[in-house]
Design a protein around this motif. Structure first.
Motif, PDB file in Angstrom:
ATOM      1  N   ALA A 134      49.474 -19.829 -79.080  1.00 33.99           N
ATOM      2  CA  ALA A 134      49.282 -20.556 -80.336  1.00 33.99           C
ATOM      3  C   ALA A 134      49.997 -21.916 -80.352  1.00 33.99           C
ATOM      4  CB  ALA A 134      49.695 -19.689 -81.526  1.00 33.99           C
ATOM      5  N   PRO A 135      51.175 -22.072 -79.719  1.00 37.88           N
ATOM      6  CA  PRO A 135      51.820 -23.394 -79.711  1.00 37.88           C
ATOM      7  C   PRO A 135      50.970 -24.497 -79.058  1.00 37.88           C
ATOM      8  CG  PRO A 135      53.424 -21.707 -79.147  1.00 37.88           C
ATOM      9  CD  PRO A 135      52.071 -21.035 -79.171  1.00 37.88           C
ATOM     10  N   LEU A 136      49.933 -24.128 -78.319  1.00 37.84           N
ATOM     11  CA  LEU A 136      49.054 -25.136 -77.728  1.00 37.84           C
ATOM     12  C   LEU A 136      48.330 -25.943 -78.804  1.00 37.84           C
ATOM     13  CD1 LEU A 136      47.514 -23.149 -74.747  1.00 37.84           C
ATOM     14  CD2 LEU A 136      49.049 -25.121 -74.607  1.00 37.84           C
ATOM     15  N   SER A 137      48.120 -25.337 -79.969  1.00 36.49           N
ATOM     16  CA  SER A 137      47.467 -26.059 -81.072  1.00 36.49           C
ATOM     17  C   SER A 137      48.273 -27.305 -81.427  1.00 36.49           C
ATOM     18  CB  SER A 137      47.354 -25.179 -82.313  1.00 36.49           C
ATOM     19  OG  SER A 137      46.555 -24.062 -82.053  1.00 36.49           O
ATOM     20  N   VAL A 138      49.574 -27.132 -81.551  1.00 28.87           N
ATOM     21  CA  VAL A 138      50.449 -28.260 -81.890  1.00 28.87           C
ATOM     22  C   VAL A 138      50.450 -29.267 -80.742  1.00 28.87           C
ATOM     23  CG1 VAL A 138      52.841 -28.926 -82.390  1.00 28.87           C
ATOM     24  CG2 VAL A 138      51.874 -26.845 -83.407  1.00 28.87           C
ATOM     25  N   TYR A 139      50.552 -28.773 -79.515  1.00 28.22           N
ATOM     26  CA  TYR A 139      50.600 -29.648 -78.336  1.00 28.22           C
ATOM     27  C   TYR A 139      49.371 -30.573 -78.292  1.00 28.22           C
ATOM     28  CZ  TYR A 139      50.471 -31.030 -73.405  1.00 28.22           C
ATOM     29  OH  TYR A 139      50.402 -31.749 -72.234  1.00 28.22           O
ATOM     30  N   TYR A 140      48.179 -29.988 -78.388  1.00 29.56           N
ATOM     31  CA  TYR A 140      46.961 -30.794 -78.306  1.00 29.56           C
ATOM     32  C   TYR A 140      46.721 -31.601 -79.581  1.00 29.56           C
ATOM     33  CZ  TYR A 140      45.816 -28.760 -73.809  1.00 29.56           C
ATOM     34  OH  TYR A 140      45.847 -28.390 -72.488  1.00 29.56           O
ATOM     35  N   SER A 141      47.160 -31.098 -80.721  1.00 27.14           N
ATOM     36  CA  SER A 141      47.029 -31.840 -81.973  1.00 27.14           C
ATOM     37  C   SER A 141      47.873 -33.111 -81.922  1.00 27.14           C
ATOM     38  CB  SER A 141      47.458 -30.958 -83.147  1.00 27.14           C
ATOM     39  OG  SER A 141      47.302 -31.647 -84.352  1.00 27.14           O
ATOM     40  N   GLU A 142      49.092 -32.994 -81.414  1.00 27.43           N
ATOM     41  CA  GLU A 142      49.973 -34.163 -81.310  1.00 27.43           C
ATOM     42  C   GLU A 142      49.415 -35.204 -80.346  1.00 27.43           C
ATOM     43  OE1 GLU A 142      53.815 -32.468 -80.380  1.00 27.43           O
ATOM     44  OE2 GLU A 142      54.217 -32.027 -82.498  1.00 27.43           O
ATOM     45  N   LYS A 143      48.592 -34.767 -79.405  1.00 27.36           N
ATOM     46  CA  LYS A 143      47.959 -35.702 -78.466  1.00 27.36           C
ATOM     47  C   LYS A 143      46.649 -36.258 -79.031  1.00 27.36           C
ATOM     48  CE  LYS A 143      48.098 -34.840 -74.157  1.00 27.36           C
ATOM     49  NZ  LYS A 143      48.335 -34.705 -72.780  1.00 27.36           N
ATOM     50  N   GLY A 144      46.277 -35.794 -80.221  1.00 26.75           N
ATOM     51  CA  GLY A 144      45.044 -36.254 -80.857  1.00 26.75           C
ATOM     52  C   GLY A 144      43.782 -35.683 -80.231  1.00 26.75           C
ATOM     53  N   GLN A 145      43.910 -34.570 -79.511  1.00 28.97           N
ATOM     54  CA  GLN A 145      42.757 -34.006 -78.799  1.00 28.97           C
ATOM     55  C   GLN A 145      42.152 -32.772 -79.470  1.00 28.97           C
ATOM     56  OE1 GLN A 145      44.951 -33.611 -74.966  1.00 28.97           O
ATOM     57  NE2 GLN A 145      43.255 -34.795 -74.105  1.00 28.97           N
ATOM     58  N   LEU A 146      42.863 -32.143 -80.384  1.00 27.22           N
ATOM     59  CA  LEU A 146      42.429 -30.859 -80.935  1.00 27.22           C
ATOM     60  C   LEU A 146      41.369 -31.014 -82.005  1.00 27.22           C
ATOM     61  CD1 LEU A 146      43.144 -27.775 -80.741  1.00 27.22           C
ATOM     62  CD2 LEU A 146      44.510 -28.144 -82.803  1.00 27.22           C
ATOM     63  N   LYS A 147      40.281 -30.269 -81.855  1.00 28.32           N
ATOM     64  CA  LYS A 147      39.236 -30.132 -82.868  1.00 28.32           C
ATOM     65  C   LYS A 147      39.129 -28.636 -83.166  1.00 28.32           C
ATOM     66  CE  LYS A 147      38.002 -34.468 -82.492  1.00 28.32           C
ATOM     67  NZ  LYS A 147      38.661 -35.403 -83.324  1.00 28.32           N
TER      68      LYS A 147
END
Length: 193
Positions: free
Chosen positions: A159-172
């Motif tokens: 689940a912490p990957l959500s934050v990781y990719y969100s902070e990189k602007g990649q998460l949809k």
């Protein structure tokens, strides 16, 4: 199109990955399948992985990323790939990003399947009953207790990957609780195709 599908077990990633493979003509990459293939082929990374597995050790992130690095060089993955089940941790994501950067590549999409966990458990119980009713063997991971354990592991590790990719602007995100066809359409909207 290089993409990662994120979400807890039972969220529909596998179902959507099959549809993406058909629509986009790119392979779905399974780290387990890749590990077994590398071991069978006797590649340098496969030999290292076999030594570790024979000792009963977990295959470290650098070896798994090395196997993915080799796999994405194959002709069928030149125009892209779908990863489902990898990365599992932020450390794996960082190693994977570094490997892509070394190759001059980047991810095009990271799509997270948002789900209601209580409904997800009900979905898995229903799937197990339907499988049983058809006279087919029920997957071990469709046992509600096993599933709840996998869900807890997902919460802690992945689940912490959500934050990781969100902070990189990649998460949809997509609503993984919607009907399958609606999820497919939402993904088409994200990808623009």
């Amino acid at each position: 199109m290089r993409m990662i599908l994120l979400g807890p077990p039972g969220a529909g990633k596998g179902t959507q990955a099959v549809r993406l493979v058909e629509r986009l003509g790119i392979p779905q990459l399974s780290t387990g399948d890749m590990l077994r293939a590398a071991v069978t082929a006797g590649t340098p990374v496969g030999v290292k992985a076999k030594e570790l597995m024979d000792r009963g050790d977990l295959v470290p992130d650098d070896v798994v990323v090395g196997i993915i690095a080799d796999r994405i060089e194959l002709p069928d993955a030149k125009s892209g790939f779908i990863l489902d089940g990898f990365p599992r941790t932020v450390a794996q994501a960082e190693s994977f990003d570094a490997m892509l950067a070394e190759k001059g590549l980047k991810l095009d999409a990271v799509i997270e399947f948002k789900v209601n966990e209580a409904e997800l458990v009900d979905r898995i119980v229903k799937r197990a009953k339907e499988t049983e009713a058809r006279g087919e063997p029920v997957r071990k991971d469709d046992n509600p207790d096993v599933f709840k354990t996998r869900l807890e592991a997902y919460r802690k590790q992945t689940a912490p990957l959500s934050v990781y990719y969100s902070e990189k602007g990649q998460l949809k995100t997509v609503d993984g609780m919607k009907p399958i066809d609606e999820v497919t359409e939402a993904i088409k909207g994200i990808l623009g195709r």
